[in-house]
Design a protein around this motif. Structure first.
Motif, PDB file in Angstrom:
ATOM      1  N   LYS A 130       2.271   1.665  -3.450  1.00  0.00           N
ATOM      2  CA  LYS A 130       1.268   2.274  -4.323  1.00  0.00           C
ATOM      3  C   LYS A 130       1.197   3.774  -4.119  1.00  0.00           C
ATOM      4  O   LYS A 130       1.137   4.546  -5.091  1.00  0.00           O
ATOM      5  CB  LYS A 130      -0.098   1.633  -4.054  1.00  0.00           C
ATOM      6  CG  LYS A 130      -1.219   2.156  -4.929  1.00  0.00           C
ATOM      7  CD  LYS A 130      -2.524   1.444  -4.609  1.00  0.00           C
ATOM      8  CE  LYS A 130      -3.670   1.979  -5.454  1.00  0.00           C
ATOM      9  NZ  LYS A 130      -4.950   1.288  -5.130  1.00  0.00           N
ATOM     10  N   GLU A 172       0.830  -1.215   0.000  1.00  0.00           N
ATOM     11  CA  GLU A 172       0.000   0.000   0.000  1.00  0.00           C
ATOM     12  C   GLU A 172       0.861   1.262   0.000  1.00  0.00           C
ATOM     13  O   GLU A 172       0.529   2.251  -0.668  1.00  0.00           O
ATOM     14  CB  GLU A 172      -0.955   0.004   1.201  1.00  0.00           C
ATOM     15  CG  GLU A 172      -2.143  -0.938   1.035  1.00  0.00           C
ATOM     16  CD  GLU A 172      -2.972  -0.620  -0.203  1.00  0.00           C
ATOM     17  OE1 GLU A 172      -3.282   0.566  -0.431  1.00  0.00           O
ATOM     18  OE2 GLU A 172      -3.292  -1.562  -0.956  1.00  0.00           O
ATOM     19  N   CYS A 226      -0.155   1.908 -11.645  1.00  0.00           N
ATOM     20  CA  CYS A 226       0.115   3.275 -11.203  1.00  0.00           C
ATOM     21  C   CYS A 226       0.708   4.157 -12.309  1.00  0.00           C
ATOM     22  O   CYS A 226       0.877   5.366 -12.096  1.00  0.00           O
ATOM     23  CB  CYS A 226       1.068   3.273 -10.016  1.00  0.00           C
ATOM     24  SG  CYS A 226       0.335   2.652  -8.475  1.00  0.00           S
ATOM     25  N   LEU A 253       1.110  -3.760  -9.647  1.00  0.00           N
ATOM     26  CA  LEU A 253       0.769  -2.508  -8.998  1.00  0.00           C
ATOM     27  C   LEU A 253       1.470  -1.341  -9.702  1.00  0.00           C
ATOM     28  O   LEU A 253       0.861  -0.283  -9.957  1.00  0.00           O
ATOM     29  CB  LEU A 253       1.198  -2.601  -7.537  1.00  0.00           C
ATOM     30  CG  LEU A 253       0.695  -1.596  -6.514  1.00  0.00           C
ATOM     31  CD1 LEU A 253       0.746  -2.240  -5.134  1.00  0.00           C
ATOM     32  CD2 LEU A 253       1.528  -0.343  -6.527  1.00  0.00           C
ATOM     33  N   SER A 257       2.226   6.377  -7.120  1.00  0.00           N
ATOM     34  CA  SER A 257       1.183   7.292  -7.606  1.00  0.00           C
ATOM     35  C   SER A 257       1.610   8.742  -7.425  1.00  0.00           C
ATOM     36  O   SER A 257       1.416   9.582  -8.325  1.00  0.00           O
ATOM     37  CB  SER A 257      -0.135   7.040  -6.870  1.00  0.00           C
ATOM     38  OG  SER A 257      -0.601   5.730  -7.121  1.00  0.00           O
TER      39      SER A 257
END
Length: 321
Positions: free
Chosen positions: A122, A119, A161, A157, A126
């Motif tokens: 990510k 997480e 992104c 992931l 991002s």
């Protein structure tokens, strides 16, 4: 191979290595056939950006090739700001480090430590992708340890992104640089995502390079430690990939020329005092096969003057004439 809008001239990339891939070394690797060179890791911590160390690690607009900067950190907003500043300073690609196994980096939850927290990965990816207009790439390992190899999850992931290329070192963080790199996980990631995948780890000669490309299906290769003292490895590998033939060993006169020019570039880049110290490790790598008894290297490492270093190298190579 293409990364975003940038077309690389070949599929060989010089890896980012802290304390090694400074501007003189990047320039030499590019001249010796690397299609892309990546800067030393830059901390995302704004408190260190004004230091001489960070200033020298930044890329500059007059550098050859596609200017690529690697950043490391664990705070999404700081990483985004570091990306923006490096783009303003001339970076054309931003690479994010999630592969470094060093304890001092991992203690700050940066480098490969981040692989334990998808997480947070990510959030960082991002933030950086949204902060800059240039392509963002990512470097990882296969996982934290052999029981937690999540490179496929991280790769998916990253693609989601907006990361535009992924480098995988074929070891876990727990492996550090020990044992042999494995390529099964790199092959699996390549079969899973559509962004370019770059294979890294133990690519030490042209035959190994060909074998890794064939086995993994990777789009490119990243070469690190094998280029230390042998920056011409890129030229050797590219020639073999193009022709299936091995180049003859580099003539000693050319080794001498490249080494002396590299040392001069280090003196010029860092200044004579710091330059002669940094030159020592590079000279040691160049001469590993020529000075097996270490006597010359011990003598060379005791020299504390830049011009004397060059005189010593001239005298050393005269013994082989």
């Amino acid at each position: 191979m293409q990364i975003g809008q940038y077309q690389l001239r070949n599929r060989l990339i010089a890896a980012p290595m802290a304390g090694i891939t400074d501007r003189p070394f990047r320039t030499l690797c590019y001249e010796m056939g690397a299609g892309l060179t990546v800067s030393e890791m830059m901390s995302s911590n704004p408190e260190v950006w004004a230091s001489d160390k960070s200033r020298l690690r930044m890329v500059h607009i007059d550098e050859p090739g596609i200017r690529t900067v690697q950043i490391a950190g664990s705070v999404p907003d700081e990483m985004a700001e570091a990306a923006r500043i490096n783009v303003q300073n001339g970076a054309q690609i931003i690479d994010i480090n999630m592969g470094c196994p060093a304890k001092k980096v991992n203690r700050k939850l940066a480098g490969s430590a981040l692989l334990q927290y998808p997480e947070l990965v990510k959030s960082i990816l991002s933030a950086v992708v949204n902060a800059v207009e240039v392509p963002v790439t990512l470097k990882i390992r296969t996982g934290w340890d052999k029981d937690h190899q999540n490179c496929v999850e991280i790769a998916q992931l990253a693609e989601h992104c907006g990361v535009q290329a992924l480098t995988i070192h074929g070891r876990t963080r727990a492996c550090r640089f020990e044992g042999e790199a494995e390529y099964d996980n790199i092959r699996l990631v390549k079969q899973t995502v559509s962004i370019p995948v770059i294979a890294n780890g133990d690519i030490t000669n042209p035959l190994k390079a060909r074998a890794v490309l064939d086995y993994t299906g990777a789009d490119a290769l990243m070469i690190g430690r094998a280029a230390q003292g042998r920056p011409w490895i890129f030229r050797e590998i590219q020639h073999y990939l193009d022709t299936g033939e091995l180049l003859a060993p580099l003539p000693l006169a050319e080794v001498k020329h490249l080494l002396c020019e590299h040392v001069r570039a280090l003196h010029g880049f860092y200044g004579h005092v710091k330059g002669y110290r940094i030159a020592r490790k590079h000279v040691s790598w160049y001469l590993q096969e020529h000075a097996p008894n270490d006597q010359f290297r011990r003598t060379f490492n005791a020299i504390e003057d830049a011009s004397e270093q060059l005189e010593a190298l001239e005298a050393y190579f005269e013994n082989f004439a």
